[in-house]
Design a protein around this motif. Structure first.
Motif, PDB file in Angstrom:
ATOM      1  N   ASN A  27       0.811  -1.218   0.000  1.00 41.29           N
ATOM      2  CA  ASN A  27       0.000   0.000   0.000  1.00 41.29           C
ATOM      3  C   ASN A  27       0.842   1.265   0.000  1.00 41.29           C
ATOM      4  O   ASN A  27       0.399   2.310  -0.473  1.00 41.29           O
ATOM      5  N   PRO A  71      -0.903   2.433  -3.551  1.00 43.75           N
ATOM      6  CA  PRO A  71      -2.062   2.518  -2.664  1.00 43.75           C
ATOM      7  C   PRO A  71      -3.216   1.631  -3.123  1.00 43.75           C
ATOM      8  O   PRO A  71      -3.563   1.580  -4.305  1.00 43.75           O
ATOM      9  N   GLY A  72      -3.784   0.909  -2.148  1.00 46.78           N
ATOM     10  CA  GLY A  72      -4.927   0.052  -2.426  1.00 46.78           C
ATOM     11  C   GLY A  72      -4.574  -1.355  -2.839  1.00 46.78           C
ATOM     12  O   GLY A  72      -5.474  -2.188  -3.012  1.00 46.78           O
ATOM     13  N   SER A  73      -3.293  -1.661  -2.977  1.00 48.72           N
ATOM     14  CA  SER A  73      -2.901  -2.999  -3.447  1.00 48.72           C
ATOM     15  C   SER A  73      -2.832  -4.022  -2.324  1.00 48.72           C
ATOM     16  O   SER A  73      -2.833  -5.230  -2.578  1.00 48.72           O
ATOM     17  N   CYS A 108      -1.212  -5.040   1.925  1.00 45.69           N
ATOM     18  CA  CYS A 108       0.025  -5.058   2.704  1.00 45.69           C
ATOM     19  C   CYS A 108       0.516  -6.491   2.815  1.00 45.69           C
ATOM     20  O   CYS A 108      -0.068  -7.299   3.545  1.00 45.69           O
ATOM     21  N   HIS A 121      -3.376  -1.079   7.045  1.00 44.47           N
ATOM     22  CA  HIS A 121      -2.878  -0.773   5.705  1.00 44.47           C
ATOM     23  C   HIS A 121      -1.355  -0.790   5.612  1.00 44.47           C
ATOM     24  O   HIS A 121      -0.804  -0.878   4.508  1.00 44.47           O
ATOM     25  N   CYS A 122      -0.663  -0.688   6.754  1.00 44.15           N
ATOM     26  CA  CYS A 122       0.801  -0.649   6.717  1.00 44.15           C
ATOM     27  C   CYS A 122       1.362  -0.883   8.117  1.00 44.15           C
ATOM     28  O   CYS A 122       0.884  -0.291   9.090  1.00 44.15           O
ATOM     29  N   ASP A 172      -4.904   5.229   6.826  1.00 42.37           N
ATOM     30  CA  ASP A 172      -5.318   4.613   5.555  1.00 42.37           C
ATOM     31  C   ASP A 172      -4.625   5.242   4.353  1.00 42.37           C
ATOM     32  O   ASP A 172      -5.005   5.010   3.206  1.00 42.37           O
TER      33      ASP A 172
END
Length: 334
Positions: free
Chosen positions: A130, A134-136, A138, A156-157, A198
């Motif tokens: 991400n 972004p959006g792929s 973690c 998200h990370c 996010d």
């Protein structure tokens, strides 16, 4: 490597304008992080703007004993500066614990705190990340997590910030001088980096085109008694599993002031303010050190992973903080 245009502008303002008007442009200082990313395919800019020769490469005295460090000062030069070694030893120690002599000769004060995570998934463009895309997703979640965050992470990370210098600067109440398209401003160092939430692709509060020109260190009496302790897998050229930057004042066996920051624990250089509150006014004892660590780590959330996870970081940080404070307090605890 994708071909790109290269610009060597005449002054910092021209450099800022050149990057600000091109969303695919980047600044190049010492290049110790950016060049790696160009090779790995993590970034593919259309324009690289060279700024290393435009930024101040001097360390200037400020009123009261503070210092202004030009963004072009190399890590080696900063670590060796007699004023830094005397007034802010934690900073010199942090710098000397990072990278290698050759890299410290190239890395700059302005660029080092802005380096991006060394998460293996971020650096491997074949895996979802991400921060990189972004959006792929973690890939670290459920993957190899030994080096990842126990504080302030999100779904998200879970990456950590890699800079040793940044941990020391967070403890020292440093301020960052920034030149942007709308002029100059100053940012408290502890506000510079962002937790992932996010939007983990945003490491800092800087906008595109913002250029760090200097870092100010205020006169800070506890900084003269300060130290940096780094725990890593090997003795040199390794990023921290955990690290502690601390500065204290002790009178009559009582801690009258304390500044503490953690490395290897979060997406940001983590200012340990809960630990500081516990330490101030407390006796300089092992019980106080453990209580401070427990307060700061109360919200720690270790990760499970293919490698056994990173729960070990919690007791390791406790011991590292205690060892650092024990070293600093020394005979004054008696």
């Amino acid at each position: 490597m994708k071909p790109f245009d290269y610009l060597s502008p005449g002054d910092p303002a021209e450099a800022v304008r050149s990057v600000a008007r091109n969303p695919a442009a980047v600044f190049l200082g010492g290049g110790t992080n950016l060049v790696d990313h160009l090779k790995l395919g993590i970034v593919a800019p259309d324009l690289v703007v060279h700024v290393a020769d435009l930024l101040p490469a001097t360390v200037e005295d400020l009123d009261g004993g503070g210092l202004r460090i030009g963004a072009g000062v190399s890590n080696s030069a900063l670590a060796a500066d007699p004023r830094v070694r005397e007034r802010f030893p934690v900073l010199s120690q942090a710098l000397l614990s990072g990278a290698s002599g050759q890299l410290r000769n190239m890395a700059t004060t302005g660029g080092n705190p802005l380096q991006r995570t060394r998460c293996a998934y971020f650096q491997d463009v074949t895996t979802p990340c991400n921060k990189r895309e972004p959006g792929s997703g973690c890939s670290a979640l459920g993957g190899w997590t030994r080096h990842h965050a126990i504080l302030g992470a999100s779904e998200h990370c879970v990456a950590v910030h890699p800079s040793d210098l940044a941990v020391a600067l967070a403890a020292l109440d440093a301020r960052v001088r920034v030149l942007g398209p709308d002029g100059e401003r100053t940012v408290p160092f502890t506000d510079l980096h962002r937790l992932p939430a996010d939007t983990p692709e945003r490491d800092t509060v800087l906008e595109h085109g913002d250029l760090v020109t200097a870092i100010d260190l205020p006169a800070l009496p506890p900084a003269r008694r300060s130290a940096y302790r780094k725990v890593r897998d090997r003795a040199s050229y390794a990023f921290a599993l955990v690290s502690v930057a601390a500065a204290v004042e002790v009178r009559g066996g009582v801690i009258t002031d304390a500044r503490v920051a953690f490395g290897g624990a979060a997406h940001v250089p983590w200012r340990a303010r809960r630990a500081e509150r516990v330490l101030r006014g407390a006796p300089a004892t092992e019980e106080s050190y453990r209580a401070a660590a427990d307060a700061e780590l109360a919200d720690a959330r270790p990760l499970e992973g293919l490698d056994g996870g990173n729960a070990f970081k919690i007791p390791l940080l406790r011991r590292t903080l205690a060892a650092t404070l024990r070293e600093l307090v020394g005979e004054d605890a008696r």
